[in-house]
Design a protein around this motif. Structure first.
Motif, PDB file in Angstrom:
ATOM      1  N   ALA A  30     -16.447  79.827  47.557  1.00  0.00           N
ATOM      2  CA  ALA A  30     -17.071  78.430  47.630  1.00  0.00           C
ATOM      3  C   ALA A  30     -16.870  77.702  46.407  1.00  0.00           C
ATOM      4  N   ASP A  31     -17.056  78.414  45.054  1.00  0.00           N
ATOM      5  CA  ASP A  31     -16.720  77.462  43.984  1.00  0.00           C
ATOM      6  C   ASP A  31     -15.398  76.764  44.022  1.00  0.00           C
ATOM      7  N   LEU A  33     -13.917  75.567  46.907  1.00  0.00           N
ATOM      8  CA  LEU A  33     -13.908  74.451  47.574  1.00  0.00           C
ATOM      9  C   LEU A  33     -14.434  73.319  46.731  1.00  0.00           C
ATOM     10  N   VAL A  34     -15.340  73.648  45.885  1.00  0.00           N
ATOM     11  CA  VAL A  34     -15.994  72.353  45.203  1.00  0.00           C
ATOM     12  C   VAL A  34     -15.141  71.966  44.049  1.00  0.00           C
ATOM     13  N   MET A  37     -11.984  69.580  45.101  1.00  0.00           N
ATOM     14  CA  MET A  37     -12.820  68.087  45.669  1.00  0.00           C
ATOM     15  C   MET A  37     -11.954  67.161  44.706  1.00  0.00           C
ATOM     16  N   GLU A 146     -12.655  69.288  55.053  1.00  0.00           N
ATOM     17  CA  GLU A 146     -12.760  69.815  53.750  1.00  0.00           C
ATOM     18  C   GLU A 146     -14.452  69.769  53.535  1.00  0.00           C
ATOM     19  N   ASN A 149     -16.263  72.022  55.868  1.00  0.00           N
ATOM     20  CA  ASN A 149     -15.772  73.284  55.449  1.00  0.00           C
ATOM     21  C   ASN A 149     -16.873  73.783  54.429  1.00  0.00           C
ATOM     22  N   LEU A 150     -16.944  72.625  53.500  1.00  0.00           N
ATOM     23  CA  LEU A 150     -17.859  72.972  52.314  1.00  0.00           C
ATOM     24  C   LEU A 150     -19.225  73.210  52.822  1.00  0.00           C
ATOM     25  N   LEU A 154     -21.562  76.623  51.519  1.00  0.00           N
ATOM     26  CA  LEU A 154     -22.530  76.501  50.737  1.00  0.00           C
ATOM     27  C   LEU A 154     -23.889  76.462  51.493  1.00  0.00           C
ATOM     28  N   THR A 159     -25.232  72.237  49.596  1.00  0.00           N
ATOM     29  CA  THR A 159     -24.300  71.179  49.694  1.00  0.00           C
ATOM     30  C   THR A 159     -24.618  69.645  49.449  1.00  0.00           C
ATOM     31  N   THR A 162     -25.445  69.855  45.404  1.00  0.00           N
ATOM     32  CA  THR A 162     -24.147  69.670  44.861  1.00  0.00           C
ATOM     33  C   THR A 162     -23.779  68.407  44.555  1.00  0.00           C
ATOM     34  N   SER A 286     -10.470  75.708  56.547  1.00  0.00           N
ATOM     35  CA  SER A 286     -10.560  75.673  55.234  1.00  0.00           C
ATOM     36  C   SER A 286      -9.845  76.442  54.342  1.00  0.00           C
TER      37      SER A 286
END
Length: 374
Positions: A30-31, A33-34, A37, A146, A149-150, A154, A159, A162, A286
């Motif tokens: 997950a990190d 994906l962030v 961005m 995306e 998917n985030l 998360l 989300t 974040t 994703s």
């Protein structure tokens, strides 16, 4: 399909066999994906100054002017709300300096770039991200896929937490594939707007027309109207720059030519198209970006018609990730403009399919240099 190249015509042959997308099963934390961005590599160096408006399309020049003002207007209060003043997103800066302001200013909190394929919407969106006077950690850029998917990775509340501290959220290729996404994104964007996050998005469809031809329920239409209220729409007219003044895309090559090129190109992958489509069904979209990590070229044999809508939508996502990363695509079989059936090209997802055709055609043109001209 040949398994090894002939000795003539390709100079030195790579010492190792080509990579295979079908052999890859990436796992994306997950990190990551962030952290990812941000604008993709293809758009890492673009700026408003590098966008070349078509002189016959004044809407392109106007879009640059409006977005430059929009970016400048984001240099004020922190998105978290501390010291926040009324930002006036329709005026892009109007109202600064007022001591007291409502939590949610009236009017759209973002800008929405609507236009056809290849008019430079993503270039402009990435330029906005770069031009916004905030640290990269306070700006987020991603495709609609995306973003959803985030949320899946998360969870919704995480989300929101974040992204709420961001000054700007840029959403590329904004589209709704099912009513569930509609409710999810409508709720998410509403919470982010309440937190003071500015929005910017691109699409081939006006926000009030998203999902047209696919969903007609009253609940869906109500959510669409809520989404539309977040954006001021800017229409960008023009022809597809990816093919403006360029020759037609190269015709497909033979299986032998594609296989030889894959063996002769370091970092190339080689897969049979039908098997690749089956493999994509086993991997969440994703992870398609991670699927292409490190690739210098994608070589495909036996390209044929897409059998169904679900397969077609997965291929659209892969085409987007390859285009973002500037990975050329060399193929044998059916030309890319014949991948999708007439029914698909006339249906509710037609704009996605035309975008995929446009991008794959550009990548096919980029791959011409991989084939021996002899």
């Amino acid at each position: 399909m040949p398994t090894s190249p002939a000795a003539s015509g390709f100079g030195p042959i790579a010492q190792t066999a080509p990579l295979s997308l079908c052999a890859r099963e990436p796992h994306v934390p997950a990190d990551r994906l962030v952290a990812e961005m941000v604008p993709p590599p293809r758009f890492d160096s673009v700026r408003f100054s590098t966008y070349i408006p078509d002189p016959d399309q004044p809407s392109q020049t106007e879009a640059v002017r409006v977005l430059e003002g929009f970016a400048a207007g984001l240099g004020g209060a922190h998105a978290s709300g501390a010291g926040k003043t009324k930002r006036g997103f329709l005026g892009f800066g109007k109202g600064f300096g007022k001591a007291k302001a409502p939590k949610t200013p009236a009017g759209p909190r973002g800008v929405y770039l609507d236009g056809g394929y290849g008019v430079g919407k993503t270039h402009l969106l990435a330029s906005l991200w770069h031009a916004t006077p905030a640290e990269p950690a306070l700006k987020a850029f991603g495709t609609f896929v995306e973003l959803t998917n985030l949320v899946g990775a998360l969870g919704f509340q995480k989300t929101v937490q974040t992204l709420s501290g961001h000054r700007l959220l840029c959403i590329d290729e904004f589209e709704l594939d099912d009513p569930g996404d509609t409710v999810l994104v409508s709720t998410l964007l509403g919470k982010l707007v309440d937190a003071g996050v500015a929005l910017a998005a691109t699409s081939n469809t006006l926000p009030g027309k998203l999902g047209e031809g696919r969903f007609a329920s009253a609940d869906f239409l109500r959510e669409i109207q809520g989404l539309s209220a977040h954006f001021r729409a800017l229409r960008i007219d023009g022809e597809d720059y990816r093919h403006r003044g360029l020759p037609e895309a190269p015709a497909p090559y033979s299986d032998e030519q594609v296989t030889k090129a894959a063996h002769a190109t370091e970092g190339a992958s080689l897969d049979a198209f039908p098997q690749l489509l089956e493999h994509l069904a086993r991997i969440h979209p994703s992870r398609y970006g991670a699927l292409t990590d490190g690739l210098k070229a994608v070589c495909l044999t036996d390209v044929g018609p897409i059998p169904d809508q679900s397969t077609a939508l997965r291929l659209v996502v892969l085409a987007d990730r390859l285009y973002d990363r500037e990975v050329p695509v060399l193929a044998s079989g059916l030309p890319f403009d014949r991948l999708f059936s007439e029914e698909m090209l006339n249906g509710g997802y037609r704009k996605k399919y035309f975008r995929a055709i446009s991008r794959l055609t550009a990548l096919a043109r980029d791959a011409k240099g991989l084939v021996d001209p002899a």
